[in-house]
Design an enzyme around this catalytic site. Structure first.
Site, PDB file in Angstrom:
ATOM      1  N   GLY A  14       0.830  -1.201   0.000  1.00 16.89           N
ATOM      2  CA  GLY A  14       0.000   0.000   0.000  1.00 16.89           C
ATOM      3  C   GLY A  14       0.864   1.250   0.000  1.00 16.89           C
ATOM      4  O   GLY A  14       1.821   1.341   0.769  1.00 16.89           O
ATOM      5  N   THR A  59       5.485   1.846   5.443  1.00 14.88           N
ATOM      6  CA  THR A  59       4.098   1.496   5.725  1.00 14.88           C
ATOM      7  C   THR A  59       3.471   2.556   6.601  1.00 14.88           C
ATOM      8  O   THR A  59       4.098   3.021   7.558  1.00 14.88           O
ATOM      9  CB  THR A  59       3.950   0.128   6.419  1.00 14.88           C
ATOM     10  OG1 THR A  59       2.585  -0.019   6.837  1.00 14.88           O
ATOM     11  CG2 THR A  59       4.823  -0.008   7.670  1.00 14.88           C
ATOM     12  N   ASP A  90       1.159   1.800   8.420  1.00 17.27           N
ATOM     13  CA  ASP A  90       0.690   1.033   9.583  1.00 17.27           C
ATOM     14  C   ASP A  90       1.709   0.980  10.720  1.00 17.27           C
ATOM     15  O   ASP A  90       1.357   0.624  11.836  1.00 17.27           O
ATOM     16  CB  ASP A  90       0.351  -0.405   9.163  1.00 17.27           C
ATOM     17  CG  ASP A  90      -0.743  -0.454   8.112  1.00 17.27           C
ATOM     18  OD1 ASP A  90      -1.551   0.499   8.052  1.00 17.27           O
ATOM     19  OD2 ASP A  90      -0.786  -1.424   7.344  1.00 17.27           O
TER      20      ASP A  90
END
Lengths: 390, 390
Positions: free
Chosen positions: A13, A134, A136
């Protein structure tokens, strides 16, 4: 025989700063490698032999890269089969690739590790380096991941912006759910609390994936916020699970008129739960991919670190280092800054870093000051404070 | 007897610039009125006699107001009953209010018009002025509404940011739905097209509330975009209706395990439709209130016009004008700029301006260059172009 070649790819992503890492990598690669190729759509570009020559990327293009969201080379989410690893290596041999740099998350670091091992097994000289990426923030071995600071800044600021909105609209709209990404880790959900100054500021209720969702407790907390503050902002991870381990988003269990199961998003599910159980109107904001593409909220600290991480990888590959991922190492004293280091790929591959206990407070219902002190520098300078009636 | 007083209020859904209008109003009011009071939560503050004295607002507070989203005084969505109009007038008499300025949308202008009429009927001297405000841009009598430029800028830029994301992720994620606000008018959905440069840029499919939703046609357009571009961004209004006039969001028709109807948002509904009918994974972004609170995307042109509109209202009230709303009048030649004018409140109250036919192209499936030329100046300078591989 083509010139010895550095090949670079982007995976997973996107983030607001993965192209900054590419710009740093290309800057660091100048004069160091005979040729630089980019893979189109990550490792899929190696399978399909889709590459683009980046050897002569101009300064203007490097500057444009740094302001461009997503992954300029194209990204992918592809798990290679054993046969495909062989094909990737064949493509590399065909192009005389001697250095490979992959920017991605833990799956991508696994790909790097396996590819490095396969090259070694075949006696093919290949240096491999990973650059962490990331939103995240769930990679092990690094203080934090490039990409997180920008998405954290998105949530830190947006949470305070919607607080002003709910404060204004509280005679009509009293509950707002913010649905945050983050896979199994609550880093982004927790980021909504970075700029909270007092109990009037969002988030009032935090639902982290590290903590099982318990309906009764959740509703009590929402009610408490409504009576104390007059309104309630809930920040939830999109992946919270109930005490039985089922995703809350799926527990609605309805079917549409064709008999297909209806999946409502977590935020919508919680908003409807609050409406039914508390009789209070609730809305849900689910910005989805906007939290990873929004350049207007990108963190300058994050963009700078992403650039430096890419630059570092180029230097280490040029020096013949291999089998590692660049890491950020926070200095232990003085004002916030990070040094660059490295960690073996195998330690990162397929591991996942969730919020540690020291970052979780109030029985998992909030984050601690320790978390806020960790995260605040990553988002860069906070905006000037908003106006608020005394 | 209290001093003669100007009372100001904010109403309806907030925008990034309604506080700029308040700052303009307070700046223009300096030295013109013996006292300035603010209503807490709009007209509800008059019913409950909740006011705050703004007579001596500092320069620092005015500057802070201009960077603060939402409505600093508090807003509301309240339709007054005839009895309540009387009570509002009593509160005004009690505080010796002689001037009333209300920033809001068409419902708020209706409130202003009725209050002005009631004061006149009662022989109470009261000057009333409206300041337009709505991200929806659906007020008649003005070229556009303060608030629209900022929310339009949000969508214009975000649409191009997610295009980069989908372009990068097209081997995994191929369809993205953007769910835009706008009540019955497609102004914000249309704004996603302002910065589109070629057929690769979003939006590829536009669903405007002015045009009935037809499932077969919609799916054909998505398929065409997928085969031509490789991916598809759909921008939809949250209020689209099918050919029978039913909201698309409600037409799923499922029930949860308690038998309660499940309402999925439009974007989610369309994403699931595409998954079922085309077998293609689709996501939906629903930023919800973020599109009206995001200061990072606010338009400087919009903020400036909002300030000037508030300032103008103060001047007109001080001059004894009444019963009107400030309007923006675009100059017919030269670079973009707007003069300020006015329109009788009654012409604005409860009317709604939808996208005119000249702004709709391709049988209602797109907007025209005429629309883009209208909307582009309102969002202010466009960001520098993104990097894109040749």
């Amino acid at each position: 025989m083509p010139p010895e070649t550095l090949v670079v790819g982007q995976s997973g992503g996107p983030t607001p700063v993965i192209n900054s890492s590419l710009a740093g990598l290309l800057t660091g690669a100048r004069g160091q490698f005979p040729r630089v190729l980019g893979l189109r759509h990550g490792i899929e570009g190696a399978l399909e032999d889709r590459t683009v020559d980046l050897s002569d990327t101009s300064d203007a293009d490097l500057a444009a890269l740094r302001r461009t969201p997503a992954a300029a080379l194209g990204s992918c989410r592809h798990k290679l089969t054993p046969d495909e690893y062989e094909r990737v290596l064949q493509t590399f041999e065909h192009h005389n690739v001697r250095w490979f740099c992959y920017t991605g998350g833990n799956d991508s670091m696994d790909t790097c590790a396996r590819l490095a091992q396969l090259a070694k097994d075949r006696g093919y000289l290949l240096c491999v380096y990973g650059v962490p990426k990331t939103i995240d923030n769930d990679l092990v071995g690094t203080d934090h991941c490039p990409g997180y600071g920008s998405a954290a800044r998105y949530w830190a600021i947006c949470a305070q912006e919607v607080t002003r909105d709910l404060d204004a609209m509280q005679t009509y709209d009293r509950v707002l759910i913010l649905e945050c990404a983050g896979r199994n880790a609550g880093w982004l959900t927790a980021a909504t609390a970075i700029l909270r100054k007092d109990e009037r500021d969002a988030p009032h209720v935090l639902l982290l994936p590290e903590v099982p969702f318990e309906k009764g407790d959740f509703l009590l907390r929402v009610e408490a916020s409504l009576s104390q503050t007059g309104y309630c902002v809930v920040a939830t991870a999109e992946t919270i699970r109930d005490t039985e381990g089922k995703f809350v988003t799926q527990s609605v269990g309805g079917v549409d008129r064709f008999g297909h199961p209806i999946v409502t998003a977590v935020g919508e599910t919680l908003a409807q739960l609050i409406g039914r159980e508390l009789g209070v109107k609730a809305r849900a904001n689910k910005p989805g991919t906007l939290q990873r593409t929004s350049m207007a909220y990108a963190s300058l600290v994050d963009a700078d670190e992403a650039f430096r991480a890419g630059h570092e990888a180029a230097g280490r590959l040029a020096a013949g280092d291999s089998g590692k991922m660049v890491t950020l190492i926070r200095r232990e004293s003085g004002p916030y800054s990070c040094d660059l280091g490295s960690v073996p790929l195998a330690e990162v591959a397929n591991s996942e870093r969730r919020l540690p206990p020291s970052f979780l407070g109030d029985g998992g219902a909030d984050v601690t000051e320790v978390f806020r002190a960790y995260a605040a520098p990553l988002i860069g300078p906070a905006p000037e404070p908003f106006y608020r009636l005394a």
